[in-house]
Design an enzyme around this catalytic site. Structure first.
Site, mmCIF file in Angstrom:
data_model
loop_
_atom_site.group_PDB
_atom_site.id
_atom_site.type_symbol
_atom_site.label_atom_id
_atom_site.label_comp_id
_atom_site.label_asym_id
_atom_site.label_seq_id
_atom_site.Cartn_x
_atom_site.Cartn_y
_atom_site.Cartn_z
ATOM 1 N N GLY A 100 -3.719 -4.669 -4.562
ATOM 2 C CA GLY A 100 -4.692 -3.774 -5.312
ATOM 3 C C GLY A 100 -4.275 -2.555 -5.378
ATOM 4 O O GLY A 100 -3.615 -1.862 -4.761
ATOM 5 N N HIS A 101 -4.025 -2.233 -6.809
ATOM 6 C CA HIS A 101 -3.491 -0.985 -7.274
ATOM 7 C C HIS A 101 -4.681 -0.037 -7.622
ATOM 8 O O HIS A 101 -5.406 -0.488 -8.702
ATOM 9 C CB HIS A 101 -2.571 -1.391 -8.236
ATOM 10 N N ASP A 108 0.848 -1.239 0.113
ATOM 11 C CA ASP A 108 -0.151 0.035 -0.086
ATOM 12 C C ASP A 108 0.996 1.194 -0.066
ATOM 13 O O ASP A 108 0.496 2.385 0.617
ATOM 14 C CB ASP A 108 -1.070 -0.024 1.187
ATOM 15 N N LYS A 124 2.297 2.033 -5.058
ATOM 16 C CA LYS A 124 3.063 1.427 -6.190
ATOM 17 C C LYS A 124 2.184 1.496 -7.583
ATOM 18 O O LYS A 124 2.808 1.771 -8.683
ATOM 19 C CB LYS A 124 3.525 -0.115 -6.132
HETATM 20 P P1 IMP Z 1 -2.279 -12.807 2.147
HETATM 21 O O1 IMP Z 1 -1.114 -12.354 1.456
HETATM 22 O O2 IMP Z 1 -3.777 -12.414 1.569
HETATM 23 O O3 IMP Z 1 -2.251 -14.121 2.640
HETATM 24 O O4 IMP Z 1 -2.093 -11.632 3.643
HETATM 25 C C1 IMP Z 1 -0.953 -12.085 4.417
HETATM 26 C C2 IMP Z 1 -0.667 -10.612 4.892
HETATM 27 O O5 IMP Z 1 -0.259 -9.748 4.074
HETATM 28 C C3 IMP Z 1 -2.066 -9.916 5.818
HETATM 29 O O6 IMP Z 1 -1.560 -9.072 6.753
HETATM 30 C C4 IMP Z 1 -2.420 -8.831 4.747
HETATM 31 O O7 IMP Z 1 -3.114 -7.860 5.165
HETATM 32 C C5 IMP Z 1 -1.180 -8.696 4.020
HETATM 33 N N1 IMP Z 1 -1.237 -8.311 2.480
HETATM 34 C C6 IMP Z 1 -1.070 -9.055 1.606
HETATM 35 N N2 IMP Z 1 -0.964 -8.449 0.372
HETATM 36 C C7 IMP Z 1 -1.083 -7.006 0.688
HETATM 37 C C8 IMP Z 1 -1.117 -5.720 -0.017
HETATM 38 O O8 IMP Z 1 -1.079 -5.741 -1.294
HETATM 39 N N3 IMP Z 1 -1.179 -4.745 0.592
HETATM 40 C C9 IMP Z 1 -0.922 -4.801 1.958
HETATM 41 N N4 IMP Z 1 -1.022 -5.706 2.667
HETATM 42 C C10 IMP Z 1 -1.004 -6.852 2.198
#
Ligand code: IMP
Length: 439
Positions: A42-43, A15, A18
């Site tokens: 998520g962009h 976040d 990017k």
């Molecule tokens: P997962 O990647 O969905 O398995 O989540 C694992 C951890 O990474 C969690 O704390 C999510 O909130 C965090 N996370 C995964 N992708 C993102 C992202 O793109 N932005 C911010 N946090 C992320």
């Protein structure tokens, strides 16, 4: 002329903004590549389409999760590399949503690696069950990233190219389905996922997806030989890296530019490479896990509302923290970025004084020199905060360095110092494409 590479890597907890940076840099790129993560990213990008066939000249806001951000530029090719995991249904929905906004997605603009791994309904069911149980919940984005990478590592996963061979897939899903269904039933007391449900989801989608499949590494290397500029769009941020981040409160993939070779088959040593670390002017993270220099709730709340700090994928409120030099040094040492992009500097207007976290102190008075590796060590850390001057001038949309007040310039200098003197190449001063200072 030989080809060249730009890698955009998040330097904190994801976040960092990017998406906007990649979208901006894509103007000068031939190809944009996703090489890690999946729909957990998520962009959100705001822009006015300038390509006549694409729209009415009205501003458009698009959030991409699996598709590379270059999909929003008509002359840019896009690649989903083998390091990415994705769900066929979710990707088709994302493609349809984007097409609905008038943006075309054709085979010459999108290649999906044959070797990328698929998120199946059984992975989704397992992650839903885990996240619904307070004993096993780990605050993921519930996009089944962990279960999909786990099957990849177990060598029981299904790759995109397998969809060309349905009988092979039917045979191959037996093992992961049997194992996942046993866990669903015994551990979580949930209904099993049937083989028909998995095959049904795949059969429903494959016809529309197969035309996009190919060997992305072959394609990218050929394009680089021909002189292309290839932009690698990193997902998440360094502190969520499975090896360098805060384990286990991290994601399941590698975040650094080192993951490009594994995740898309391109050598960052062979081609001239620029590696940009994207740094938010403060810290934020969604979900649980350490944020040592977390801001007091009152300030956090105010900044969250004014800066709309909510997750692009899940809409969850982001926790906010002061700029943390321990994290900066950790990133700078291991990634060695050639330059930095500082984002959301405009959001700090009006917070005076600002604080920065210059180090950690443990309960016993020790000051760790390196970012602690284990959770028990991190549990003992308190931030050492230093006050610095803030500014009150509105800098939203500034396009020149000279438009920044002295205190903001000093703050930028301090960020560069924290990243071991990495030069600041860009400063983003707002969500729009052109709200950026190039240095
Ligand atoms: P997962 O990647 O969905 O398995 O989540 C694992 C951890 O990474 C969690 O704390 C999510 O909130 C965090 N996370 C995964 N992708 C993102 C992202 O793109 N932005 C911010 N946090 C992320």
């Amino acid at each position: 002329m030989p080809g060249r590479i730009t890698a955009v890597i998040g330097a904190q907890f994801g976040d960092e903004g990017k998406g906007k940076v990649v979208d901006f840099l894509a103007e000068d790129a031939d190809v944009v590549v996703r090489f890690n993560g999946g729909a957990n990213a998520g962009h959100t990008i705001k822009f006015v389409p300038t390509f006549a066939a694409w729209g009415t000249g009205q501003p458009v806001e698009v959030t991409t999760h699996i598709l590379p951000s270059g999909i929003l530029r008509p002359n840019v090719a896009n690649v989903i590399g083998r390091g990415v995991v994705w769900s066929p249904r979710a990707l088709l929905k994302e493609m349809d949503d984007i097409r609905e906004k008038g943006i075309s997605i054709t085979r010459d603009r999108l290649i999906i690696s044959d070797a990328s791994h698929l998120t199946l309904p059984c992975h989704e069911a397992l992650e839903r069950a885990r996240e619904a149980n307070p004993n096993t919940k780990s605050d993921t984005t519930v996009r089944a990233i962990g279960p999909t990478y786990a099957d990849k590592a177990h060598r029981t996963g299904i790759r995109a190219g397998d969809l060309r061979h349905l009988e092979y897939v039917r045979e191959r899903i037996r093992q992961p389905l049997t194992e996942i269904n046993a866990v669903l039933a015994i551990v979580y007391d949930r209904e099993p996922v049937s083989s028909d449900a998995v095959m049904g989801a795949l059969e429903e989608c494959r016809g529309r997806l197969i035309p996009f499949f190919g060997d992305e590494a072959e394609d990218l290397n050929n394009k680089l030989e021909a002189g292309a500029h290839v932009l690698f769009e990193g997902a998440q941020g360094f502190m969520l890296d499975i090896d360098h981040g805060i384990y286990p409160d991290c994601t399941s993939s590698s975040i650094t530019d080192g993951a490009i070779q594994a995740g898309a088959g391109v050598s960052t040593r062979h081609w001239p490479a620029r590696v940009l670390g994207v740094v938010k002017a403060y810290a934020s993270r969604v979900g649980k896990g350490h944020l040592v220099a977390e801001m007091p709730e009152e300030l956090s709340h105010k900044l969250r509302e004014s800066a709309q700090e909510y997750g692009a994928t899940t809409g969850r409120p982001r926790r906010l923290g002061w700029f943390d030099c321990m994290i900066a040094r950790h990133f700078a040492q291991r990634v060695r970025p050639t330059g930095l992009v500082i984002t959301r500097l405009d959001n700090l207007t009006g917070i005076d004084p600002l604080k920065i976290c210059v180090g950690y102190r443990t309960d016993t008075g020790m000051m760790p020199r390196f970012f602690p590796t284990t959770v028990p060590e991190l549990n003992q850390c308190q931030p050492i905060l230093k006050e610095v001057d803030g500014w009150s001038e509105d800098i939203r949309g500034a396009k020149e360095w000279s438009q920044l007040p002295k205190a903001a310039q000093a703050y930028v200098g301090m960020i560069s110092d924290a990243y071991c003197g990495a030069p600041v190449n860009f400063i983003s001063t707002g969500p729009e494409r052109d709200q950026i200072i190039a240095l």
